[in-house]
Motif scaffolding. Sequence first.
Motif, short mmCIF file in Angstrom:
data_model
loop_
_atom_site.label_atom_id
_atom_site.label_comp_id
_atom_site.label_asym_id
_atom_site.label_seq_id
_atom_site.Cartn_x
_atom_site.Cartn_y
_atom_site.Cartn_z
N ILE A 76 -8.57 39.49 17.65
CA ILE A 76 -8.31 38.00 16.70
C ILE A 76 -8.79 38.50 14.80
O ILE A 76 -9.52 39.02 14.54
CB ILE A 76 -10.06 37.13 17.08
CG1 ILE A 76 -10.15 36.87 18.49
CG2 ILE A 76 -9.87 35.78 16.32
CD1 ILE A 76 -9.24 35.95 19.15
N PHE A 122 -2.81 32.29 20.89
CA PHE A 122 -3.54 33.34 20.71
C PHE A 122 -2.69 34.26 20.92
O PHE A 122 -1.79 35.30 20.44
CB PHE A 122 -4.55 33.64 20.63
CG PHE A 122 -5.54 33.06 20.08
CD1 PHE A 122 -4.97 32.11 18.36
CD2 PHE A 122 -7.19 33.13 19.28
CE1 PHE A 122 -6.17 31.25 18.17
CE2 PHE A 122 -7.61 32.66 18.40
CZ PHE A 122 -7.11 32.39 18.17
N PHE A 126 -13.46 32.35 19.73
CA PHE A 126 -13.33 33.28 19.89
C PHE A 126 -13.29 34.70 20.77
O PHE A 126 -11.95 34.88 21.20
CB PHE A 126 -12.57 33.88 18.26
CG PHE A 126 -12.65 32.57 17.59
CD1 PHE A 126 -11.63 31.46 17.96
CD2 PHE A 126 -12.45 32.57 16.17
CE1 PHE A 126 -10.88 30.46 17.47
CE2 PHE A 126 -12.12 31.49 15.21
CZ PHE A 126 -11.28 30.52 15.70
#
Length: 275
Positions: A231, A164, A220
């Motif tokens: 996200i 990420f 997340f």
Amino acid sequence: MKILCLGASFTGTFLASNFANDNTIKFLTRQPCLVKSLGFDVINSTLTDEIGTFELILDTIPPVFDTLGKLSHPYGSIIDSLMSSNPKIVYLHISSTSIYPSNFSSSEHDELPIIDEDTPANPDTKRGEVRLKLEDNIVNRYDTARIIRAGGIYGPNRSLINRFIDGNFSRLRADNKMVSRIHVMDLCRIILSFGKIHAGVRTIIVNGVDRLPSSNQETFAYIQKVTGIPIPVSVNQDTVIGRKITSKHAMALLSNKYLFPTFREGFLDCINDKD
């Protein structure tokens, strides 16, 4: 302990990078140049005197099939020779929690089934079926066989939080899946304990997972909190799917202490160690 690692996996190379001071670790691999470039020792033949001195064979190779669709192993004949020459060598295979059933769903986390080593293997995916077939093949073939059914293995520079941060959201899904993970450091510690001839536990199967299975929504949200990275998906929070994998034996093999008991501590380690 003298360890022979089959293949050139993330787990095997991490073991060699972080535990070589107390162990002699060598590799049998089809990627010798890669392993040597990392500074590790490679063996290429069963004809050397040292080949019979190993105490543990660590097999991280996933299922491989020949042209006829039968299970095959790239080093099968070599391993058979080793095991027959020294029947006390522990053969430790890293399998997967995919051999357990996973087709469950609930509106509440607490209603999902909790699965441990006593839960019968009953895979509901093709991946799980071939993993279980390989497990059975190994256990039936070698008397000293032991199996670690690992959850999602992650570590420094190889984790969801690292992806990420790098802007890689290719594995992002909107389903609220329950995931059981293990930091590679704790997995290697389990390997070293379980790989001893007298491991201290009365089992040939151990689930390699940490203490906190987590849903995608929880995971997340934590990554976003720690990194500030938004996200780019809205997780379906109405239903959580999957199951919670736990272990009855991992704590004993870890001397009652995980270094990374949950994904939270583990993910922080991944970004703190990022090159």
